[in-house]
Scaffold this motif. Structure first.
Motif, short mmCIF file in Angstrom:
data_model
loop_
_atom_site.label_atom_id
_atom_site.label_comp_id
_atom_site.label_asym_id
_atom_site.label_seq_id
_atom_site.Cartn_x
_atom_site.Cartn_y
_atom_site.Cartn_z
N LYS A 1 24.86 48.11 37.71
CA LYS A 1 25.89 47.64 36.79
C LYS A 1 25.57 46.25 36.26
O LYS A 1 25.77 45.97 35.07
CB LYS A 1 27.25 47.62 37.50
CG LYS A 1 27.81 48.98 37.86
CD LYS A 1 29.14 48.86 38.57
CE LYS A 1 29.68 50.23 38.96
NZ LYS A 1 30.95 50.13 39.72
N VAL A 2 25.07 45.39 37.14
CA VAL A 2 24.73 44.03 36.73
C VAL A 2 23.60 44.05 35.71
O VAL A 2 23.64 43.34 34.69
CB VAL A 2 24.34 43.17 37.96
CG1 VAL A 2 23.77 41.83 37.52
CG2 VAL A 2 25.56 42.96 38.84
N ILE A 3 22.56 44.87 35.97
CA ILE A 3 21.44 44.99 35.02
C ILE A 3 21.95 45.48 33.67
O ILE A 3 21.53 44.99 32.61
CB ILE A 3 20.35 45.93 35.58
CG1 ILE A 3 19.69 45.30 36.82
CG2 ILE A 3 19.31 46.25 34.52
CD1 ILE A 3 18.77 46.23 37.57
N ALA A 4 22.89 46.44 33.70
CA ALA A 4 23.47 46.95 32.45
C ALA A 4 24.23 45.86 31.70
O ALA A 4 24.09 45.72 30.48
CB ALA A 4 24.39 48.13 32.75
N LYS B 1 32.81 34.59 43.78
CA LYS B 1 31.70 33.70 43.48
C LYS B 1 30.61 34.45 42.72
O LYS B 1 30.02 33.93 41.75
CB LYS B 1 31.15 33.13 44.79
CG LYS B 1 29.99 32.16 44.60
CD LYS B 1 29.52 31.63 45.95
CE LYS B 1 28.31 30.72 45.79
NZ LYS B 1 27.82 30.21 47.10
N LYS B 2 30.35 35.71 43.13
CA LYS B 2 29.32 36.51 42.47
C LYS B 2 29.69 36.79 41.02
O LYS B 2 28.83 36.82 40.14
CB LYS B 2 29.11 37.83 43.23
CG LYS B 2 28.48 37.65 44.60
CD LYS B 2 28.32 38.99 45.29
CE LYS B 2 27.69 38.82 46.67
NZ LYS B 2 27.53 40.10 47.38
N VAL B 3 30.99 37.00 40.77
CA VAL B 3 31.46 37.27 39.40
C VAL B 3 31.17 36.08 38.51
O VAL B 3 30.68 36.22 37.37
CB VAL B 3 32.97 37.59 39.40
CG1 VAL B 3 33.49 37.70 37.97
CG2 VAL B 3 33.25 38.86 40.18
N PHE B 4 31.43 34.87 39.01
CA PHE B 4 31.18 33.66 38.22
C PHE B 4 29.69 33.47 37.97
O PHE B 4 29.29 33.00 36.90
CB PHE B 4 31.77 32.43 38.93
CG PHE B 4 33.24 32.25 38.70
CD1 PHE B 4 33.70 31.87 37.44
CD2 PHE B 4 34.16 32.46 39.70
CE1 PHE B 4 35.05 31.69 37.20
CE2 PHE B 4 35.52 32.30 39.48
CZ PHE B 4 35.96 31.91 38.22
N THR C 1 23.56 40.16 43.70
CA THR C 1 24.32 41.38 43.98
C THR C 1 23.59 42.23 45.01
O THR C 1 22.40 42.05 45.27
CB THR C 1 24.52 42.20 42.70
OG1 THR C 1 23.22 42.54 42.17
CG2 THR C 1 25.28 41.41 41.65
N ASP C 2 24.33 43.19 45.59
CA ASP C 2 23.70 44.12 46.51
C ASP C 2 23.23 45.36 45.75
O ASP C 2 23.47 45.51 44.55
CB ASP C 2 24.66 44.51 47.65
CG ASP C 2 26.01 44.97 47.12
OD1 ASP C 2 26.02 45.72 46.12
OD2 ASP C 2 27.04 44.59 47.70
N LEU D 1 25.81 28.00 42.64
CA LEU D 1 24.44 28.25 43.07
C LEU D 1 24.03 27.34 44.23
O LEU D 1 24.43 26.18 44.29
CB LEU D 1 23.47 28.05 41.90
CG LEU D 1 23.60 29.01 40.72
CD1 LEU D 1 22.53 28.71 39.68
CD2 LEU D 1 23.51 30.46 41.17
N GLU D 2 23.24 27.87 45.12
CA GLU D 2 22.73 27.12 46.26
C GLU D 2 21.52 26.30 45.81
O GLU D 2 20.50 26.85 45.39
CB GLU D 2 22.31 28.10 47.37
CG GLU D 2 21.73 27.43 48.61
CD GLU D 2 22.68 26.42 49.23
OE1 GLU D 2 22.27 25.24 49.33
OE2 GLU D 2 23.80 26.80 49.60
#
Length: 331
Positions: A129-132, A2-5, A122-123, A180-181
């Motif tokens: 990595k996500v910011i990058a 779910k986080k990947v999407f 993300t944690d 998304l919630e």
């Protein structure tokens, strides 16, 4: 999964917002011929996006915190889709400018919230990595704008530079509705309307003066008046933000050297990016009389270097530290 999407949806949002800051540049001569308008008048279809984007990003981001970030983000995507549809179908300049204005309002919502939602999903271990990923997406989109604009204009039609937004936005919208919630607990603190108004007036005056300086004259009464108005409203904004209980921008952030240094670095690096992704393609088409495709191909090496070196920089920062890598980039 779910986080990947969620990250994919946020990357699409950032990509589209930044793409539309540069995608029109190469196509301007073709649009001018198609709509039979003067280039100075047509430039407002380009400038309205920049002006509203710069003016509304901070206030709309703050309002989203009050209304619910996820729901506001979805609203922003819908506005962006409507604006892209108006732009693609426009047969007159006013309709094109209206479409671009709606795109910009949507982008002013989607762009900052994409970063917020992406990072929040993300944690701490994967946040860097996500910011990058989101940062690389931003740089690539700005650099790819002229390339995509040139190819679509040359082989299809200038209208396709807007049509391409619609299916990508719908994909992102579908992912958001699925992942998304929407039952959120937004912040209860009041909106700083006075600070919001001052920030919008200040940024509007600055952006308009920078956009129109060459046309109106840098020492004309209009430009000097705008820059004076910008200075006054900025000072009033800083004074107000320093005193209010619920500021638009907490000024104590700027006491942190790393935050201030990062902010200055981002501003300067985006100035460099604008030079090669906005000014250069226009120079190739209007001054050197290249075709849109040739201009796009001449910009492609820039895109390639961003694609190669952005992920490399993210890796090297862990090994060499951010100061050495960023200083090398500026050199």
């Amino acid at each position: 999964m779910k986080k990947v999407f969620v990250i994919i949806a946020m990357s699409i949002g950032i990509f589209l917002c930044m793409l539309d800051t540069t995608v029109m540049n190469v196509a301007l001569p073709t649009i001018q011929t198609s709509l039979n308008v003067k280039l100075n008048n047509l430039s407002w279809a380009l400038n309205i996006y920049t002006i509203l984007f710069a003016t509304l990003t901070i206030p709309l981001g703050k309002i989203a915190e009050r209304l619910g970030i996820n729901k506001t983000y979805i609203s922003g995507l819908i506005i962006f889709i409507v604006g892209s549809t108006f732009s693609a179908l426009s047969n007159t300049l006013p309709i094109l400018i209206l479409g671009r204005a709606l795109q910009s309002i949507g982008a002013a919502i989607v762009f900052p919230l994409s970063m917020s939602i992406g990072i929040a999903s993300t944690d701490l271990t994967t946040r860097k990595k996500v910011i990058a990923i989101l940062g690389i997406t931003q740089g690539l989109a700005a650099a790819l704008g002229p390339v995509i604009g040139g190819v679509l204009t040359q082989f299809l039609s200038w209208r396709w530079i807007f049509i391409i937004n619609i299916p990508l936005s719908i994909i992102s919208l579908f992912i958001c509705l699925s992942t998304l919630e929407l039952q959120e607990n937004p912040k209860k603190e009041p909106i700083d309307f006075y600070g919001s108004s001052l920030s919008m007036l200040s940024l509007f005056a600055l952006t308009l003066s920078l956009v129109q300086g060459r046309i109106w004259g840098w020492v004309s009464v209009r430009i000097i008046s705008l820059l004076t108005f910008f200075t006054i409203t900025l000072i009033l904004f800083i004074i107000h933000e320093n005193k209010t209980k619920y500021p638009m921008i907490p000024l104590e952030l700027f006491k942190n050297r790393e935050f201030t240094g990062s902010a200055i670095t981002i501003v300067l690096s985006n100035l460099f990016l604008v030079a090669v992704t906005v000014v250069l393609p226009t120079y190739f088409v209007k001054i050197q009389n290249k075709t849109e495709l040739e201009a796009a191909l001449l910009i492609t090496p820039i895109t390639g270097m961003i694609f190669i070196f952005s992920p490399l920089a993210a890796i090297l920062i862990d090994k060499l530290g951010s100061r050495a890598v960023i200083a090398t980039g500026f050199l």
